[in-house]
Design a protein around this motif. Sequence first.
Motif, PDB file in Angstrom:
ATOM      1  N   PRO A  87       0.815  -1.219   0.000  1.00  0.00           N
ATOM      2  CA  PRO A  87       0.000   0.000   0.000  1.00  0.00           C
ATOM      3  C   PRO A  87       0.847   1.266   0.000  1.00  0.00           C
ATOM      4  O   PRO A  87       1.816   1.387   0.755  1.00  0.00           O
ATOM      5  N   GLY A  88       0.486   2.175  -0.886  1.00  0.00           N
ATOM      6  CA  GLY A  88       1.157   3.461  -0.941  1.00  0.00           C
ATOM      7  C   GLY A  88       2.437   3.487  -1.746  1.00  0.00           C
ATOM      8  O   GLY A  88       3.081   4.537  -1.844  1.00  0.00           O
ATOM      9  N   LYS A  89       2.790   2.341  -2.309  1.00  0.00           N
ATOM     10  CA  LYS A  89       4.030   2.279  -3.094  1.00  0.00           C
ATOM     11  C   LYS A  89       3.740   1.713  -4.480  1.00  0.00           C
ATOM     12  O   LYS A  89       2.743   1.046  -4.701  1.00  0.00           O
ATOM     13  N   GLU A  90       4.649   1.988  -5.398  1.00  0.00           N
ATOM     14  CA  GLU A  90       4.511   1.469  -6.754  1.00  0.00           C
ATOM     15  C   GLU A  90       4.834  -0.025  -6.777  1.00  0.00           C
ATOM     16  O   GLU A  90       5.585  -0.515  -5.939  1.00  0.00           O
ATOM     17  N   ARG A  91       4.290  -0.690  -7.756  1.00  0.00           N
ATOM     18  CA  ARG A  91       4.620  -2.100  -7.916  1.00  0.00           C
ATOM     19  C   ARG A  91       6.055  -2.250  -8.386  1.00  0.00           C
ATOM     20  O   ARG A  91       6.548  -1.443  -9.182  1.00  0.00           O
ATOM     21  N   THR A  92       6.719  -3.265  -7.867  1.00  0.00           N
ATOM     22  CA  THR A  92       8.123  -3.507  -8.194  1.00  0.00           C
ATOM     23  C   THR A  92       8.323  -4.902  -8.753  1.00  0.00           C
ATOM     24  O   THR A  92       7.610  -5.846  -8.397  1.00  0.00           O
ATOM     25  N   PHE A  93       9.304  -5.013  -9.610  1.00  0.00           N
ATOM     26  CA  PHE A  93       9.624  -6.272 -10.267  1.00  0.00           C
ATOM     27  C   PHE A  93      10.143  -7.278  -9.258  1.00  0.00           C
ATOM     28  O   PHE A  93      10.975  -6.945  -8.407  1.00  0.00           O
ATOM     29  N   VAL A  94       9.659  -8.523  -9.382  1.00  0.00           N
ATOM     30  CA  VAL A  94      10.150  -9.613  -8.546  1.00  0.00           C
ATOM     31  C   VAL A  94      10.917 -10.624  -9.386  1.00  0.00           C
ATOM     32  O   VAL A  94      12.057 -10.978  -9.088  1.00  0.00           O
ATOM     33  N   SER A  95      10.283 -11.073 -10.463  1.00  0.00           N
ATOM     34  CA  SER A  95      10.886 -12.113 -11.290  1.00  0.00           C
ATOM     35  C   SER A  95      10.212 -12.120 -12.646  1.00  0.00           C
ATOM     36  O   SER A  95       9.054 -11.740 -12.774  1.00  0.00           O
ATOM     37  N   GLY A  96      10.963 -12.579 -13.661  1.00  0.00           N
ATOM     38  CA  GLY A  96      10.404 -12.679 -14.995  1.00  0.00           C
ATOM     39  C   GLY A  96      10.974 -13.869 -15.741  1.00  0.00           C
ATOM     40  O   GLY A  96      12.045 -14.388 -15.400  1.00  0.00           O
ATOM     41  N   ILE A  97      10.242 -14.298 -16.759  1.00  0.00           N
ATOM     42  CA  ILE A  97      10.679 -15.400 -17.603  1.00  0.00           C
ATOM     43  C   ILE A  97      10.293 -15.085 -19.031  1.00  0.00           C
ATOM     44  O   ILE A  97       9.162 -14.685 -19.304  1.00  0.00           O
ATOM     45  N   ASN A  98      11.251 -15.225 -19.953  1.00  0.00           N
ATOM     46  CA  ASN A  98      10.927 -14.887 -21.327  1.00  0.00           C
ATOM     47  C   ASN A  98      10.414 -16.114 -22.077  1.00  0.00           C
ATOM     48  O   ASN A  98      10.272 -17.203 -21.524  1.00  0.00           O
ATOM     49  N   LYS A  99      10.142 -15.934 -23.352  1.00  0.00           N
ATOM     50  CA  LYS A  99       9.551 -17.014 -24.136  1.00  0.00           C
ATOM     51  C   LYS A  99      10.513 -18.184 -24.304  1.00  0.00           C
ATOM     52  O   LYS A  99      10.078 -19.289 -24.594  1.00  0.00           O
ATOM     53  N   SER A 100      11.792 -17.956 -24.102  1.00  0.00           N
ATOM     54  CA  SER A 100      12.781 -19.017 -24.228  1.00  0.00           C
ATOM     55  C   SER A 100      13.061 -19.732 -22.912  1.00  0.00           C
ATOM     56  O   SER A 100      13.822 -20.695 -22.894  1.00  0.00           O
ATOM     57  N   GLY A 101      12.492 -19.208 -21.835  1.00  0.00           N
ATOM     58  CA  GLY A 101      12.709 -19.814 -20.534  1.00  0.00           C
ATOM     59  C   GLY A 101      13.816 -19.173 -19.722  1.00  0.00           C
ATOM     60  O   GLY A 101      14.110 -19.629 -18.615  1.00  0.00           O
ATOM     61  N   ASP A 102      14.431 -18.133 -20.243  1.00  0.00           N
ATOM     62  CA  ASP A 102      15.419 -17.399 -19.456  1.00  0.00           C
ATOM     63  C   ASP A 102      14.710 -16.644 -18.359  1.00  0.00           C
ATOM     64  O   ASP A 102      13.595 -16.159 -18.542  1.00  0.00           O
ATOM     65  N   THR A 103      15.383 -16.545 -17.217  1.00  0.00           N
ATOM     66  CA  THR A 103      14.727 -15.946 -16.049  1.00  0.00           C
ATOM     67  C   THR A 103      15.533 -14.786 -15.478  1.00  0.00           C
ATOM     68  O   THR A 103      16.728 -14.642 -15.742  1.00  0.00           O
ATOM     69  N   GLY A 104      14.862 -13.964 -14.694  1.00  0.00           N
ATOM     70  CA  GLY A 104      15.502 -12.859 -13.991  1.00  0.00           C
ATOM     71  C   GLY A 104      14.827 -12.659 -12.647  1.00  0.00           C
ATOM     72  O   GLY A 104      13.631 -12.943 -12.503  1.00  0.00           O
ATOM     73  N   TYR A 105      15.600 -12.198 -11.669  1.00  0.00           N
ATOM     74  CA  TYR A 105      15.084 -12.008 -10.314  1.00  0.00           C
ATOM     75  C   TYR A 105      15.634 -10.722  -9.713  1.00  0.00           C
ATOM     76  O   TYR A 105      16.763 -10.321 -10.000  1.00  0.00           O
ATOM     77  N   VAL A 106      14.843 -10.130  -8.864  1.00  0.00           N
ATOM     78  CA  VAL A 106      15.365  -9.049  -8.050  1.00  0.00           C
ATOM     79  C   VAL A 106      16.296  -9.672  -7.008  1.00  0.00           C
ATOM     80  O   VAL A 106      16.101 -10.820  -6.585  1.00  0.00           O
ATOM     81  N   ASP A 107      17.318  -8.941  -6.609  1.00  0.00           N
ATOM     82  CA  ASP A 107      18.346  -9.516  -5.733  1.00  0.00           C
ATOM     83  C   ASP A 107      17.758 -10.069  -4.432  1.00  0.00           C
ATOM     84  O   ASP A 107      18.232 -11.091  -3.918  1.00  0.00           O
TER      85      ASP A 107
END
Length: 123
Positions: free
Chosen positions: A41-61
């Motif tokens: 509440p009161g804050k912007e949404r932030t990135f946690v994790s993502g996965i692309n169409k090839s299955g590569d992934t990314g994470y917040v530290d």
Amino acid sequence: QVQLVESGGGSVQAGDSLRLSCTAPGRTFSYYAMAWFRQVPGKERTFVSGINKSGDTGYVDSVKGRFTISRDNAKNTVYLQMNNLKPEDTAVYLCAACRQGTIFRAARMYDCWGQGTQVTVSS
């Protein structure tokens, strides 16, 4: 436009696990990049994790080594396995889809969003 539905949130104790799911009923999103964001509440949404169409992934530290994102294109579903949850993980978790197929950390790059699922972690 892909419509997304999240599930799997809940109230747990610190150290517990949850698995979030995001589906796109009746649609295919195999070519989309998918991501999880979180918002308090009161804050912007932030990135946690993502996965692309090839299955590569990314994470917040802050979640590396604890969270794992995966996708099952046959089921039109993306998952976020969250282990060793901490109170600071408490938030609404939202699923997002990007038709460009690339993982972006900026929320504005995503075309479609779910309504979110609440995760509450108590100490």
